[in-house]
Design a protein around this motif. Structure first.
Motif, PDB file in Angstrom:
ATOM      1  N   GLU A 273       0.831  -1.209   0.000  1.00 17.21           N
ATOM      2  CA  GLU A 273       0.000   0.000   0.000  1.00 17.21           C
ATOM      3  C   GLU A 273       0.867   1.261   0.000  1.00 17.21           C
ATOM      4  O   GLU A 273       0.563   2.240  -0.693  1.00 17.21           O
TER       5      GLU A 273
ATOM      6  N   LEU B  16      -6.150  -2.824   0.588  1.00 16.00           N
ATOM      7  CA  LEU B  16      -7.048  -2.352   1.639  1.00 16.00           C
ATOM      8  C   LEU B  16      -8.104  -3.395   1.985  1.00 16.00           C
ATOM      9  O   LEU B  16      -8.489  -3.544   3.151  1.00 16.00           O
TER      10      LEU B  16
ATOM     11  N   LYS C 106     -13.862   2.474  -2.049  1.00 18.99           N
ATOM     12  CA  LYS C 106     -13.661   3.769  -2.715  1.00 18.99           C
ATOM     13  C   LYS C 106     -12.538   3.695  -3.745  1.00 18.99           C
ATOM     14  O   LYS C 106     -12.608   4.325  -4.809  1.00 18.99           O
ATOM     15  N   SER C 107     -11.503   2.929  -3.429  1.00 18.75           N
ATOM     16  CA  SER C 107     -10.385   2.796  -4.361  1.00 18.75           C
ATOM     17  C   SER C 107     -10.824   2.067  -5.630  1.00 18.75           C
ATOM     18  O   SER C 107     -10.457   2.455  -6.748  1.00 18.75           O
TER      19      SER C 107
ATOM     20  N   ASP D 176       0.744   4.188  -2.699  1.00 21.03           N
ATOM     21  CA  ASP D 176       0.459   5.569  -2.295  1.00 21.03           C
ATOM     22  C   ASP D 176       1.536   6.514  -2.821  1.00 21.03           C
ATOM     23  O   ASP D 176       1.238   7.644  -3.237  1.00 21.03           O
TER      24      ASP D 176
ATOM     25  N   ARG E 131     -14.218   0.108   3.650  1.00 16.47           N
ATOM     26  CA  ARG E 131     -14.790   1.280   2.981  1.00 16.47           C
ATOM     27  C   ARG E 131     -13.757   1.977   2.100  1.00 16.47           C
ATOM     28  O   ARG E 131     -14.067   2.416   0.992  1.00 16.47           O
ATOM     29  N   GLU E 132     -12.523   2.069   2.602  1.00 14.42           N
ATOM     30  CA  GLU E 132     -11.454   2.661   1.798  1.00 14.42           C
ATOM     31  C   GLU E 132     -11.199   1.831   0.543  1.00 14.42           C
ATOM     32  O   GLU E 132     -10.968   2.371  -0.542  1.00 14.42           O
TER      33      GLU E 132
ATOM     34  N   ARG F 293      -4.279  -0.940  -4.951  1.00 17.18           N
ATOM     35  CA  ARG F 293      -4.464  -0.352  -3.620  1.00 17.18           C
ATOM     36  C   ARG F 293      -5.768  -0.871  -3.009  1.00 17.18           C
ATOM     37  O   ARG F 293      -5.832  -1.171  -1.813  1.00 17.18           O
ATOM     38  N   GLY F 294      -6.804  -0.978  -3.844  1.00 19.34           N
ATOM     39  CA  GLY F 294      -8.068  -1.541  -3.363  1.00 19.34           C
ATOM     40  C   GLY F 294      -7.886  -2.961  -2.852  1.00 19.34           C
ATOM     41  O   GLY F 294      -8.444  -3.343  -1.818  1.00 19.34           O
TER      42      GLY F 294
ATOM     43  N   ARG G  99     -10.808  -1.692   6.950  1.00 23.75           N
ATOM     44  CA  ARG G  99     -10.530  -0.720   5.890  1.00 23.75           C
ATOM     45  C   ARG G  99     -11.332  -1.033   4.622  1.00 23.75           C
ATOM     46  O   ARG G  99     -10.965  -0.630   3.520  1.00 23.75           O
TER      47      ARG G  99
END
Length: 284
Positions: free
Chosen positions: A51, A78, A90-91, A55, A86-87, A74-75, A84
């Motif tokens: 991650e 997470l 979103k990814s 980033d 929800r993050e 990244r999704g 994590r």
């Protein structure tokens, strides 16, 4: 002298050949290097370190050709870290909104979103039910089917019922019999009555089938009609709520044993009557 020159040339070629991959690697663009390093860390299931690499790519190289892939991976990182979800969702959403997203990763991203939304919804975050319902209208039948099957496991049967139209259409139009059988089991998990009025397909069956007919009191036409391969019968039994199976056992009927005994014997029919309702089970 000539031999020495040839030997020297060979040594130089070997040195250059051995060093070329290192030169090529060092010449890789930094954003590409970050992505490759992240993929290696993901392969090792080192989610947090991967991650960080992603980033760095996303913040340091917003115009990178690898930006979309970084969002996708990244999704994945997470999604593997508890709390994590929800993050992660979103990814994946950000990845799917990109016009340069690799098509080879789109289906996996959508399936991951369904899994994440399912987990969040069952965990009490009801706003994520919208994500599940949205996937039922996906242009991809793979995504529609997956969302509908997944929703059949929801504890909230009212939301699960929104998957019924997709499952019914699957049963009526899909040529893959195994997929059709799984859709029927999904319907059973949501509502056994959902199989009513779905016409049976005609044609020669390739496998032994468990056939179940339910007749409501005073009616000659079956209100529920189920045909399942014998191999999937245990899944059909699992779809029946435990309290219902317990109630049936109190009447002296063990559904698991009935299926097992029918498979081993030449019995044509098991008939269960209760309060005027009739259940018939047999194997062909």
């Amino acid at each position: 002298m000539k031999k020495k020159s040839i030997s020297l040339a060979i040594i130089i070629i070997l040195i250059l050949g051995a060093g070329w991959p290192l030169l090529a690697q060092s010449a890789s663009p930094p954003d590409e290097k970050l992505l490759q390093e992240a993929k290696l860390l993901i392969f090792d299931k080192n989610w947090t370190e991967a991650e960080k690499k992603l980033d760095d790519l996303l913040t340091g190289y917003p115009q990178s050709n690898y930006y979309s892939q970084a969002l996708f991976y990244r999704g994945k990182c997470l999604a593997e870290q508890k709390g994590r979800e929800r993050e992660a969702l979103k990814s994946f959403e950000a990845f799917l909104q990109r016009t340069d997203r690799p098509q080879s990763l789109v289906e996996e991203a959508e399936i991951s979103m369904i899994d994440l939304a399912f987990s969040l919804y069952n965990g009490g975050q009801k706003e994520y039910g919208e994500v599940l319902v949205e996937k039922l209208s996906s242009p991809s039948k793979v995504i529609r089917y997956y969302a509908a099957m997944k929703m059949s496991y929801l504890r909230d049967k009212n939301l699960g019922a929104k998957a019924l139209p997709v499952l019914k259409k699957l049963i009526q139009t899909e040529p893959d019999q195994e997929l059709v059988d799984r859709a029927k089991i999904a319907l059973l998990r949501i509502s056994p009555e959902a199989l009513r009025d779905i016409p049976e397909k005609t044609g020669k069956e390739e496998f032994r089938l468990v056939k179940i007919r339910v007749y409501e009191k005073g009616k000659k036409t079956a209100s529920i009609s189920i045909n399942l391969p014998l191999a999937l019968a245990d899944l059909a039994i699992q779809a029946i709520p435990e309290e219902e199976k317990a109630r049936i056992r109190e009447k002296g009927y063990d559904l698991d044993r009935i299926i097992s005994d029918l498979a081993k014997s030449k019995e044509k029919l098991v008939r269960i009557e209760e309060d005027g309702n009739i259940i018939e089970i047999w194997i062909e």
